[in-house]
Design an enzyme around this catalytic site. Sequence first.
Site, PDB file in Angstrom:
ATOM      1  N   TYR A  74      81.869 -81.008 127.154  1.00 56.62           N
ATOM      2  CA  TYR A  74      80.908 -79.975 127.515  1.00 56.62           C
ATOM      3  C   TYR A  74      80.056 -80.441 128.692  1.00 56.62           C
ATOM      4  O   TYR A  74      79.732 -81.624 128.803  1.00 56.62           O
ATOM      5  CB  TYR A  74      79.950 -79.673 126.355  1.00 56.62           C
ATOM      6  N   ARG A 112      78.643 -67.980 131.227  1.00 58.50           N
ATOM      7  CA  ARG A 112      79.977 -68.391 130.790  1.00 58.50           C
ATOM      8  C   ARG A 112      80.669 -67.333 129.951  1.00 58.50           C
ATOM      9  O   ARG A 112      81.828 -67.005 130.167  1.00 58.50           O
ATOM     10  CB  ARG A 112      79.868 -69.679 129.969  1.00 58.50           C
ATOM     11  N   HIS A 165      67.503 -75.269 116.787  1.00 58.37           N
ATOM     12  CA  HIS A 165      68.589 -75.421 117.756  1.00 58.37           C
ATOM     13  C   HIS A 165      68.189 -76.346 118.904  1.00 58.37           C
ATOM     14  O   HIS A 165      69.026 -76.724 119.725  1.00 58.37           O
ATOM     15  CB  HIS A 165      68.967 -74.033 118.295  1.00 58.37           C
ATOM     16  N   ASN A 170      88.928 -69.674 118.933  1.00 55.12           N
ATOM     17  CA  ASN A 170      87.825 -68.754 119.230  1.00 55.12           C
ATOM     18  C   ASN A 170      88.015 -67.419 118.526  1.00 55.12           C
ATOM     19  O   ASN A 170      87.055 -66.813 118.022  1.00 55.12           O
ATOM     20  CB  ASN A 170      87.720 -68.519 120.733  1.00 55.12           C
ATOM     21  N   ARG A 211      76.500 -73.365 112.085  1.00 58.86           N
ATOM     22  CA  ARG A 211      77.700 -72.696 111.586  1.00 58.86           C
ATOM     23  C   ARG A 211      78.933 -73.578 111.664  1.00 58.86           C
ATOM     24  O   ARG A 211      79.227 -74.170 112.700  1.00 58.86           O
ATOM     25  CB  ARG A 211      77.933 -71.398 112.367  1.00 58.86           C
TER      26      ARG A 211
END
EC number: 2.7.4.1
Length: 705
Positions: free
Chosen positions: A480, A576, A447, A58, A417
């Site tokens: 996820y 989140r 998206h 990250n 990305r």
Amino acid sequence: MPRRQAIQPIVHETPQPELFLNRELGALEFNFRVLAQACDPGVPLLERLRFLSIVANNLDEFFEVRVAMLKHHHHFGSDAPGPDGMASGELLAHIRERVLDLVRAQHATWQDELKPALAAEDIHFLTRKQWTPRQRRWLQGYFENEVLPVLSPLGLDPAHPFPRILNKTLNIAVVLQGRDAFGHEGHMALVRAPRSLPRIIRIPDEVCGKGDHYVFLAELLQAFVDLMFPGFKVAGSYQFRVTRNSELIVEEEVENLALALSEELLGRGYARPVRLEIGSDCPQSIVSMLIGNFELEETDVYRCDGPVNIIRVGLVYDELDRPALKFPRFTPTKPAALVSAKNMFDVLGQRDILLHHPYESFGTVIDLLREAVQDPDVLAIKQTLYRAGKDTPLVDLLVEAARNGKDVTVVIELRARFDEEANIRLATRLQEAGVQVVYGVVGFKTHAKMMLIVRRENGHLRRYVHLSTGNYHQANSRLYTDIGLMTSHPDIGEDLHKVFQQLSGLGPMINLKRLLHSPFTLYKSVVEKIEREATHARNGRPARIVAKLNALNESHVIEALYAAAQAGVEIDLIVRGACALRPGLPGVSERIRVRSIVGRFLEHSRVYWFANDGTPEIYCASADWMERNLMRRIEVAFPILDPQLAARVYDETLANYLADNTQAWLLGSDGHYTRATPGDAAPHSAQETLLARLCNTPFSTAMPA
């Protein structure tokens, strides 16, 4: 091709900076919460190792994108402060301060907690000082046979200038003493580790005996660096790693987006540097030489008390078969209505099906597409692909459908990305199979996650739809949390047909009956629904908003939430990551509560719930309440119309998470998060509750020490 105009934001007065938290600092704070998982003894040991690697990954992306953008704007003086009023120079200073804290905490967690705990489980990461003579002999043989032949050590002198260093690769700076065969005195050399070399080497059992023993490639290179420079004395060797700007910029007027992106990708690995990671033992003279060559500043240097590529520790997670040190395995289930169904279309013709991943199997979506491919009555399939992952059966099925004579259209977002190159290859493969491939809309990333199947039934055409909050990515569907809806509702089918037509045909503005569509109606609808709750509150009626998001930073939505709270609306937000809203401000947001859930699975579903004076509305979406999602992307929010399924979504994704008192972090008005504790109540973990309920998987309610 002219750029299509999207809906403009509602005009408000200039935001008051004291009412907003900074987005970038909020994104950094999320990583501290992930790092807390790596420090939590209640989390299985190898999972803790994985969380440490996630933080490092990250942080890489944060520098490659967010810091790179800030430095660019600051350098050219083109930045405008965000709603929080912080200019880029001030923000970069704050970012450095927090990143230094995070890097220190990362390496302390590795050195002081995880390495000793792993060693206690007979999993060893060995440094040079710990090698036995037998281990050293084996490692030297490995170095000479497997590593040295692919290295190209480079001495630095006028004939050998400083080389190009690829983004995020491991490198060793070497200080030399002595002269070479041509009489030239050696001073400095660089060793670049090719990406073909494994970053962590496992020493065979016959060399070490019991247990699992690993060595970082950097340790190996530094231990045998003298073998690369015969005739010289090595006075020192220091590992380093440079991070570069990885944001791709493509002009909107390009004639061929795929070609333009392909050309941009060629230079991504050598774009402008933004960060230098280097071993803590490196002398300042070497640091100064490196930052001079990379055109960086001292404030771009981050010293690491350990491996500069600590992200690589996560590699052993998949290699080690140690179930006791990982989360218990679980088997995603299939919706009961589909377990014995011979034909999914027959079921969907009668009722909607809800999927809650990862607890319920993403294989159900693949099964639906497989039936569509093999069904002679299916005429057309349309689908969006943002991130598909490697070796997904979805692509094979789409290829098969095209070869079976069905009309197949796939909207691929080439600019997803870090998946750009994979998506270009995917687009090429589909086109070669006869699939009509569309790259979306210039200036707006596609998206939305959606699939449309057109089937002939009894002389009429019927549409079947799958909509989701998450990507069509099979691997991520196990990691996820996401909500998917399968339906044959005619209004939703017609709406989706119009959206696909607009994407592929560059059509005009469209009016949709059920779906909220960004960048056209989603933003306006969200604000109007928030304001509607405020009106109910002012009129003395019950009013409440609950939303689950990945991030919240759109200033006008935040202002609308503040106004609703002041009108008397009770608001609960489950965010989140970064949240720019300040909860709990006296007279402003006292009725707003914000929490973040960090656990085994990455929270990814977006759900919006509005009380609506006793007739609740609930939407699931691909969009966060962020400026980019609401203004600059193609997004879809879909309603859950079946009352039973709507109640289930509310219970599982909202009420369940609001009750979490073990994995929840509560946001204060000062921007700091505090971990929730059960107190006198029974421990409740939202994710583990769903594992038990939907997968019959036992779980532990262990709390961090």
